[in-house]
Design a protein around this motif. Structure first.
Motif, PDB file in Angstrom:
ATOM      1  N   UNK A  83      30.636   1.285   6.775  1.00 61.42           N
ATOM      2  CA  UNK A  83      29.792   0.366   5.816  1.00 61.42           C
ATOM      3  C   UNK A  83      30.827  -0.507   5.087  1.00 61.42           C
ATOM      4  N   UNK A  84      31.869  -0.304   4.591  1.00 60.92           N
ATOM      5  CA  UNK A  84      32.752  -0.825   3.842  1.00 60.92           C
ATOM      6  C   UNK A  84      33.202  -2.197   4.838  1.00 60.92           C
ATOM      7  N   UNK A  85      33.678  -1.812   5.941  1.00 56.39           N
ATOM      8  CA  UNK A  85      34.177  -2.682   7.044  1.00 56.39           C
ATOM      9  C   UNK A  85      33.261  -3.756   7.329  1.00 56.39           C
ATOM     10  N   UNK A  86      31.824  -3.245   7.404  1.00 54.51           N
ATOM     11  CA  UNK A  86      30.802  -4.029   7.949  1.00 54.51           C
ATOM     12  C   UNK A  86      30.265  -5.000   6.886  1.00 54.51           C
ATOM     13  N   UNK A  87      30.464  -4.661   5.623  1.00 56.15           N
ATOM     14  CA  UNK A  87      30.173  -5.455   4.355  1.00 56.15           C
ATOM     15  C   UNK A  87      31.072  -6.701   4.271  1.00 56.15           C
ATOM     16  N   UNK A  88      32.412  -6.179   4.120  1.00 56.91           N
ATOM     17  CA  UNK A  88      33.425  -7.045   4.372  1.00 56.91           C
ATOM     18  C   UNK A  88      33.368  -8.210   5.411  1.00 56.91           C
ATOM     19  N   UNK A  89      33.124  -7.801   6.440  1.00 61.33           N
ATOM     20  CA  UNK A  89      33.059  -9.065   7.663  1.00 61.33           C
ATOM     21  C   UNK A  89      31.903  -9.960   7.242  1.00 61.33           C
ATOM     22  N   UNK A  90      30.678  -9.368   6.793  1.00 66.14           N
ATOM     23  CA  UNK A  90      29.359 -10.319   6.351  1.00 66.14           C
ATOM     24  C   UNK A  90      29.743 -11.069   5.122  1.00 66.14           C
ATOM     25  N   UNK A  91      30.349 -10.437   4.118  1.00 65.14           N
ATOM     26  CA  UNK A  91      30.791 -11.215   2.968  1.00 65.14           C
ATOM     27  C   UNK A  91      31.769 -12.398   3.190  1.00 65.14           C
ATOM     28  N   UNK A  92      32.659 -12.091   4.085  1.00 64.09           N
ATOM     29  CA  UNK A  92      33.558 -12.968   4.346  1.00 64.09           C
ATOM     30  C   UNK A  92      32.854 -14.214   5.050  1.00 64.09           C
ATOM     31  N   UNK A  93      31.648 -14.104   5.867  1.00 70.37           N
ATOM     32  CA  UNK A  93      31.423 -14.965   6.661  1.00 70.37           C
ATOM     33  C   UNK A  93      30.229 -15.843   6.192  1.00 70.37           C
ATOM     34  N   UNK A  94      29.428 -14.917   5.300  1.00 70.52           N
ATOM     35  CA  UNK A  94      28.030 -15.702   4.771  1.00 70.52           C
ATOM     36  C   UNK A  94      28.293 -15.729   3.227  1.00 70.52           C
ATOM     37  N   UNK A  95      27.349 -16.671   2.700  1.00 65.80           N
ATOM     38  CA  UNK A  95      27.253 -16.652   1.289  1.00 65.80           C
ATOM     39  C   UNK A  95      26.368 -15.588   0.824  1.00 65.80           C
ATOM     40  N   UNK A  96      26.718 -14.438   0.869  1.00 67.76           N
ATOM     41  CA  UNK A  96      25.815 -13.104   0.630  1.00 67.76           C
ATOM     42  C   UNK A  96      26.723 -12.034  -0.311  1.00 67.76           C
ATOM     43  N   UNK A  97      26.186 -11.445  -1.292  1.00 65.33           N
ATOM     44  CA  UNK A  97      26.793 -10.148  -1.746  1.00 65.33           C
ATOM     45  C   UNK A  97      26.201  -9.016  -1.317  1.00 65.33           C
TER      46      UNK A  97
END
Length: 236
Positions: A122-136
């Motif tokens: 989940x940490x890795x998934x969150x980092x990928x999404x946060x890097x790509x999108x304007x999302x927290x």
């Protein structure tokens, strides 16, 4: 507000007003002979429900997404009923789900996790999404992040132990078989990775003594956790 109960046009209107979505994530796995296989999903789903109710009282709405049931459970896979998915499978799946919410315009995604084996994917998934999108992305592991609160209510913590058993007694008492509740805390000096390690550290799928669990303790745990998460969201 539960996403699965909405039509697409209702969802389209609601997302214009709501910027936060809670995604409960758990696992289907052995929790001793006294707790149901769905324990790790039942807990975060209930917490999300209580958080949503508390926020609604304060005039704030959030969206609760359908839960992700299957998680990474390598250790407990030795027990019947444990449905394990690979860590990378979970990472990619949750990443794609979060990416879709980000595409829909949500700006905060709360991963409300109920299972320890999910943590690193989940940490890795969150980092990928946060890097790509304007999302927290918030990753909340309820039994870890509120450990001090839980230990002020229960004498111990552990897999299928006093805290988890108390929570399920409060949520789904009809599924708990306290007459079969037994276990003890076991630890290892180093992290051992072996396909049958659960037989050493989680005999019968338990790592704690669950016999002190009560519904009242479970209600107290659920109340303090949901109250704090709601406050965090309001104060952010």
């Amino acid at each position: 507000m539960y996403m699965e109960n909405l039509t697409w046009d209702e969802f389209n209107e609601i997302k214009k007003k709501i910027d936060t979505v809670i995604l409960p994530i758990g696992s289907v796995e052995a929790h001793g002979k006294h707790l149901p296989l769905g324990t790790d999903v039942f807990a975060p789903v209930e917490i999300a429900k209580r958080v949503e109710a508390k926020l609604r009282e304060k005039g704030k709405e959030i969206l609760i997404a359908p839960p992700i049931w299957y998680g990474h459970s390598f250790v407990l896979d030795v027990f019947p009923g444990t449905i394990n998915v690979k860590a990378d499978t979970l990472r990619r799946y949750v990443r794609d789900v979060m990416a879709e919410f980000a595409e829909e315009g949500f700006r905060k995604i709360i991963l409300l996790n109920g299972h320890g084996g999910n943590y690193y994917p989940l940490v890795e998934a969150a980092e990928e999404v946060a890097r790509r999108y304007n999302v927290e992305v918030w990753l909340i592991n309820w039994w870890i992040d509120f450990r001090e609160d839980i230990l002020s209510i229960c004498s111990s913590q552990g897999h299928a132990g006093e805290d988890e058993t108390s929570v399920i007694l409060a949520i789904k008492p009809e599924l708990v078989k306290m007459e079969k509740a037994e276990g003890e805390k076991r630890t290892s000096k180093v992290r051992k990775i072996r396909k049958d390690i659960a037989l050493e550290l989680f005999p019968n799928g338990v790592n704690d003594d669950p016999r002190g669990a009560t519904k009242e303790k479970g209600e107290a745990i659920l109340e303090v956790i949901s109250k704090k998460i709601a406050r965090f969201i309001l104060e952010d």
